[in-house]
Design an enzyme around this catalytic site. Structure first.
Site, PDB file in Angstrom:
ATOM      1  N   PHE A 265      -8.872   8.985  -6.754  1.00 19.49           N
ATOM      2  CA  PHE A 265      -9.513   8.936  -7.687  1.00 19.49           C
ATOM      3  C   PHE A 265     -11.044   8.948  -7.703  1.00 19.49           C
ATOM      4  O   PHE A 265     -11.748   7.891  -7.745  1.00 19.49           O
ATOM      5  CB  PHE A 265      -9.433   7.577  -8.542  1.00 19.49           C
ATOM      6  CG  PHE A 265      -8.046   7.482  -9.255  1.00 19.49           C
ATOM      7  CD1 PHE A 265      -7.153   8.748  -9.302  1.00 19.49           C
ATOM      8  CD2 PHE A 265      -7.578   6.449  -9.561  1.00 19.49           C
ATOM      9  CE1 PHE A 265      -5.926   8.504 -10.047  1.00 19.49           C
ATOM     10  CE2 PHE A 265      -6.301   6.087 -10.174  1.00 19.49           C
ATOM     11  CZ  PHE A 265      -5.548   7.275 -10.493  1.00 19.49           C
TER      12      PHE A 265
ATOM     13  N   ASN B 260      -2.611  16.142  -1.339  1.00 21.03           N
ATOM     14  CA  ASN B 260      -3.789  15.465  -1.695  1.00 21.03           C
ATOM     15  C   ASN B 260      -3.670  14.071  -1.559  1.00 21.03           C
ATOM     16  O   ASN B 260      -2.690  13.533  -1.886  1.00 21.03           O
ATOM     17  CB  ASN B 260      -4.382  15.989  -2.965  1.00 21.03           C
ATOM     18  CG  ASN B 260      -4.040  14.931  -4.122  1.00 21.03           C
ATOM     19  OD1 ASN B 260      -4.780  13.917  -4.292  1.00 21.03           O
ATOM     20  ND2 ASN B 260      -3.147  15.484  -4.850  1.00 21.03           N
TER      21      ASN B 260
ATOM     22  N   ASN C 253       3.733  13.243 -12.080  1.00 18.75           N
ATOM     23  CA  ASN C 253       2.791  13.212 -10.884  1.00 18.75           C
ATOM     24  C   ASN C 253       3.214  13.824  -9.774  1.00 18.75           C
ATOM     25  O   ASN C 253       4.231  14.290  -9.670  1.00 18.75           O
ATOM     26  CB  ASN C 253       2.124  11.789 -11.088  1.00 18.75           C
ATOM     27  CG  ASN C 253       0.386  11.748 -10.700  1.00 18.75           C
ATOM     28  OD1 ASN C 253       0.121  12.677  -9.806  1.00 18.75           O
ATOM     29  ND2 ASN C 253       0.034  11.065 -11.428  1.00 18.75           N
TER      30      ASN C 253
ATOM     31  N   ASN D 113      -2.276   7.665  -4.674  1.00 13.56           N
ATOM     32  CA  ASN D 113      -3.316   7.375  -3.548  1.00 13.56           C
ATOM     33  C   ASN D 113      -4.336   6.364  -3.798  1.00 13.56           C
ATOM     34  O   ASN D 113      -5.231   6.046  -3.059  1.00 13.56           O
ATOM     35  CB  ASN D 113      -4.169   8.741  -3.607  1.00 13.56           C
ATOM     36  CG  ASN D 113      -3.327   9.962  -3.315  1.00 13.56           C
ATOM     37  OD1 ASN D 113      -2.568   9.729  -1.961  1.00 13.56           O
ATOM     38  ND2 ASN D 113      -3.288  11.103  -3.841  1.00 13.56           N
ATOM     39  N   THR D 114      -3.844   5.560  -4.908  1.00 16.10           N
ATOM     40  CA  THR D 114      -4.536   4.267  -4.996  1.00 16.10           C
ATOM     41  C   THR D 114      -3.613   3.090  -4.977  1.00 16.10           C
ATOM     42  O   THR D 114      -2.442   3.059  -5.508  1.00 16.10           O
ATOM     43  CB  THR D 114      -5.018   4.351  -6.651  1.00 16.10           C
ATOM     44  OG1 THR D 114      -5.926   5.183  -6.722  1.00 16.10           O
ATOM     45  CG2 THR D 114      -5.669   2.640  -7.070  1.00 16.10           C
TER      46      THR D 114
ATOM     47  N   LYS E 292       1.942   8.610 -18.159  1.00 14.74           N
ATOM     48  CA  LYS E 292       2.208   9.847 -17.008  1.00 14.74           C
ATOM     49  C   LYS E 292       2.752   9.086 -15.758  1.00 14.74           C
ATOM     50  O   LYS E 292       2.504   8.037 -15.191  1.00 14.74           O
ATOM     51  CB  LYS E 292       0.995  10.458 -16.442  1.00 14.74           C
ATOM     52  CG  LYS E 292       1.237  11.548 -15.387  1.00 14.74           C
ATOM     53  CD  LYS E 292      -0.105  12.438 -15.074  1.00 14.74           C
ATOM     54  CE  LYS E 292       0.117  13.246 -14.272  1.00 14.74           C
ATOM     55  NZ  LYS E 292      -1.018  14.301 -13.943  1.00 14.74           N
TER      56      LYS E 292
ATOM     57  N   LYS F 232     -12.302  16.150 -13.030  1.00 13.64           N
ATOM     58  CA  LYS F 232     -12.212  14.950 -12.843  1.00 13.64           C
ATOM     59  C   LYS F 232     -13.121  14.431 -13.822  1.00 13.64           C
ATOM     60  O   LYS F 232     -13.045  13.086 -14.576  1.00 13.64           O
ATOM     61  CB  LYS F 232     -11.981  13.981 -11.679  1.00 13.64           C
ATOM     62  CG  LYS F 232     -10.689  14.578 -10.709  1.00 13.64           C
ATOM     63  CD  LYS F 232     -10.898  14.015  -9.504  1.00 13.64           C
ATOM     64  CE  LYS F 232      -9.538  14.207  -8.546  1.00 13.64           C
ATOM     65  NZ  LYS F 232      -8.633  13.143  -8.911  1.00 13.64           N
TER      66      LYS F 232
ATOM     67  N   SER G 136      -0.465   7.956  -9.696  1.00 17.31           N
ATOM     68  CA  SER G 136      -0.911   8.525  -8.441  1.00 17.31           C
ATOM     69  C   SER G 136      -0.685   7.703  -7.505  1.00 17.31           C
ATOM     70  O   SER G 136      -0.680   6.362  -7.429  1.00 17.31           O
ATOM     71  CB  SER G 136      -2.522   8.707  -8.773  1.00 17.31           C
ATOM     72  OG  SER G 136      -2.719   9.606  -9.656  1.00 17.31           O
TER      73      SER G 136
HETATM   74  C1  LIG Z   1      -5.997  17.740  -5.847  1.00 17.30           C
HETATM   75  C2  LIG Z   1      -4.983  17.171  -6.888  1.00 17.30           C
HETATM   76  C3  LIG Z   1      -5.605  16.010  -7.424  1.00 17.30           C
HETATM   77  C4  LIG Z   1      -5.056  15.408  -8.771  1.00 17.30           C
HETATM   78  N1  LIG Z   1      -5.616  14.458  -9.437  1.00 17.30           N
HETATM   79  C5  LIG Z   1      -4.752  13.668 -10.400  1.00 17.30           C
HETATM   80  C6  LIG Z   1      -5.775  12.715 -11.092  1.00 17.30           C
HETATM   81  O1  LIG Z   1      -6.708  12.432 -10.880  1.00 17.30           O
HETATM   82  N2  LIG Z   1      -4.796  12.071 -12.112  1.00 17.30           N
HETATM   83  C7  LIG Z   1      -3.738  12.676 -12.352  1.00 17.30           C
HETATM   84  O2  LIG Z   1      -3.014  12.166 -13.442  1.00 17.30           O
HETATM   85  N3  LIG Z   1      -2.839  13.521 -11.663  1.00 17.30           N
HETATM   86  C8  LIG Z   1      -3.528  14.152 -10.725  1.00 17.30           C
HETATM   87  N4  LIG Z   1      -2.962  15.131  -9.926  1.00 17.30           N
HETATM   88  C9  LIG Z   1      -1.706  15.504 -10.214  1.00 17.30           C
HETATM   89  C10 LIG Z   1      -1.584  16.862 -11.343  1.00 17.30           C
HETATM   90  O3  LIG Z   1      -2.112  16.236 -12.595  1.00 17.30           O
HETATM   91  C11 LIG Z   1       0.105  17.335 -11.500  1.00 17.30           C
HETATM   92  O4  LIG Z   1       0.593  15.923 -12.267  1.00 17.30           O
HETATM   93  C12 LIG Z   1       0.572  17.339 -10.217  1.00 17.30           C
HETATM   94  O5  LIG Z   1      -0.231  18.144  -9.285  1.00 17.30           O
HETATM   95  C13 LIG Z   1       1.960  18.127 -10.368  1.00 17.30           C
HETATM   96  O6  LIG Z   1       1.619  19.718 -10.875  1.00 17.30           O
HETATM   97  P1  LIG Z   1       1.326  21.016  -9.974  1.00 17.30           P
HETATM   98  O7  LIG Z   1       2.712  21.089  -9.295  1.00 17.30           O
HETATM   99  O8  LIG Z   1       1.264  21.953 -11.051  1.00 17.30           O
HETATM  100  O9  LIG Z   1       0.389  20.807  -9.304  1.00 17.30           O
HETATM  101  C14 LIG Z   1      -3.589  15.874  -8.963  1.00 17.30           C
HETATM  102  C15 LIG Z   1      -3.240  16.902  -8.215  1.00 17.30           C
HETATM  103  C16 LIG Z   1      -3.833  17.634  -7.280  1.00 17.30           C
HETATM  104  C17 LIG Z   1      -3.176  18.650  -6.413  1.00 17.30           C
END
Ligand SMILES: Cc1cc2nc3c(=O)[nH]c(=O)nc-3n(C[C@H](O)[C@H](O)[C@H](O)COP(=O)(O)O)c2cc1C
Length: 337
Positions: free
Chosen positions: A118, A114, A248, A181-182, A219, A69, A179
Site C-alpha cells: 500500500f 507483488n 485479490n 502485503n499489509t 474485496k 493507486k 491484500s
Molecule cells: C502490482 C499490483 C498491485 C496491486 N495493488 C492492489 C491494491 O492496492 N488494492 C487492491 O485491492 N488490489 C490490488 N491488487 C490486486 C488486483 O486489484 C487484482 O485483484 C489482482 O491482481 C487479480 O487480478 P489480475 O489477475 O487480473 O491481476 C494489486 C495487484 C498488483 C499486480
C-alpha cells in the site's frame, strides 16, 4: 508505432519504472480533452451496457485496484477504453509501502508477483485528484485501506476516514481487507472485525453523501476456506453491503517456476484464474445470485472473462492481463461478452 511495440518497449524496463512512465503519460493525456477524444475514437470498445447500483456501466470491463493507486491517471485510463476504474488502495495518511523492488514479472507464467504494501499519497491528495470534470460515462470506484501502523482494533477509524473523504467523489467504494502485503490485514475478514467495520463504513457513507450514497463493496482473498468465506458472506448480509469483488492476489506460489517459490507477496494473473473463478461461483451460489459480484483474477483473454461471467460475475476487472496485453484485451472481452 503500434501498441504491441510500445508494450514490448515498456517490458524492457523495471516493472515499477514502466508503470511510472505509463501513469505519467496517461496523467498528461488525461488533462487534455482533445487528446482523450482521439484515444477514445481510436480504441473505444463497443457499448454493452450493464446497469448496477443505479449506475450504468457502458460495458462490463474495468481496471482493478492498485494500478492507479493515487488517482493520477484515471481520466487517461478511461480514454483507453475501461468502463470503470478503481482508484486505490487509498490509506488515510501518506505511507511509502515496502522498499523496492516490490513487483516482479513472470512472463512464462503470465503472472505478476507483488509485495507493494500500500504505497499511498494519502486520502487528501487522492481526493484532490478526483475533483473536477469527469468523462461522462466513466464509473469511478475508490478502494479503501488502513495504514500499516494502525492496529486492527482501530482499523475501522482508518476506513471511515477515507470513506468520508472520498464518498462524495466516488460511484462505489471498496473495503479492501484482502491484500496480503499489509501485516494482519486479512484477519479483518473475520466476522468479529468485519461486521462493525462494514457497518461503520456504510454509516459514514450515508452521512457524508446522503443524496447519492455510493454502494459499499468488500474485496475478498482467494485463499479463504469456504467456512471463512461463509463468515464474510454473513457479515456482508448483516451489514447490508451491496457487492463483492472476488478476488485479490493469492499467497499460493503454485503455478510459478521454482525460482519464484520463495518470493514474498501475492500472485496475480494466470495462476490465480481458476481459484478466483471458484470463489465467484461459490459466492454466487451461496447468495442465490442476489449479491452483485465483480470477478477479477487471471483474466488474460475473452474466454477467461466469459468463465467469470458464467460463474456469476456481473462485471469483470483486469490488472495483470492489462499489463501483458494492453487495450486490445478490453476490446476482445467486450466483443465476446
Ligand atoms: C502490482 C499490483 C498491485 C496491486 N495493488 C492492489 C491494491 O492496492 N488494492 C487492491 O485491492 N488490489 C490490488 N491488487 C490486486 C488486483 O486489484 C487484482 O485483484 C489482482 O491482481 C487479480 O487480478 P489480475 O489477475 O487480473 O491481476 C494489486 C495487484 C498488483 C499486480
Amino acid at each position: 508505432m503500434t501498441l504491441a511495440f510500445l508494450t514490448n518497449l515498456l517490458h524492457r524496463l523495471d516493472p515499477e519504472q514502466a508503470h511510472g512512465v505509463v501513469l505519467a503519460l496517461l496523467g498528461l493525456v488525461g488533462r487534455f480533452p482533445a487528446a482523450r477524444g482521439v484515444l477514445r475514437r481510436w480504441l473505444a470498445p463497443p457499448t454493452k451496457p450493464v446497469a448496477l447500483w443505479g449506475r450504468t456501466f457502458r460495458h462490463p470491463v474495468g481496471l482493478a485496484a492498485g494500478y492507479d493507486k493515487d488517482g493520477v491517471a484515471w481520466r487517461g485510463l478511461a480514454a483507453l477504453g475501461f468502463a470503470f476504474v478503481e482508484v486505490g488502495t487509498v490509506t488515510p495518511r501518506p505511507q511509502p509501502g515496502n522498499p523496492r523492488p516490490r513487483i516482479m514479472r513472470v512472463p512464462q507464467a503470465q503472472a505478476l508477483v507483488n509485495w507493494m504494501g500500500f504505497p499511498s499519497r494519502g486520502m487528501d491528495f487522492v481526493a484532490r485528484q478526483l475533483q473536477g470534470p469527469r468523462p461522462p460515462d466513466l464509473v469511478l470506484g475508490v478502494n479503501l485501506g488502513r495504514n500499516k501502523d494502525t492496529p486492527n482494533e482501530r482499523a475501522a477509524e482508518d476506513y471511515v476516514a477515507v470513506a468520508r473523504t472520498v464518498a462524495p467523489l466516488a460511484d462505489y467504494l471498496v473495503v479492501n481487507v484482502s491484500s496480503p502485503n499489509t501485516p494482519e490485514l486479512r484477519a479483518l475478514q473475520r466476522r468479529e472485525y468485519l461486521v462493525p467495520l462494514l457497518q461503520a463504513v456504510r454509516k459514514a457513507v450515508e452521512e457524508t453523501a446522503p443524496d447519492r450514497p455510493p454502494p459499499v463493496l468488500v474485496k475478498v482473498a482467494p485463499d479463504l476456506t469456504w467456512a471463512e468465506l461463509d463468515q464474510v458472506l454473513e457479515a456482508v448480509e448483516e451489514a447490508g453491503v451491496q457487492g463483492i469483488i472476488a478476488t485479490n492476489t493469492t499467497v499460493s506460489k503454485s503455478g510459478l517456476p521454482p525460482a519464484c517459490q520463495n518470493l514474498p507477496g501475492g500472485v496475480s494473473g494466470a495462476p490465480l484464474r481458476e481459484r478466483s473463478t471458484q470463489v465467484v461461483r461459490y459466492i454466487h451460489r451461496h447468495t442465490g445470485g442476489r449479491l452483485p459480484i465483480i470477478g477479477v483474477g487471471g483474466i488474460l483473454s475473452a474466454r477467461d472473462a466469459l468463465e467469470k461471467a458464467e460463474a456469476g460475475a456481473r462485471l469483470v476487472q483486469v490488472f495483470t492481463g492489462w499489463v501483458y496485453r494492453g487495450p486490445a484485451l478490453i476490446r476482445e472481452v467486450v466483443r465476446a461478452w
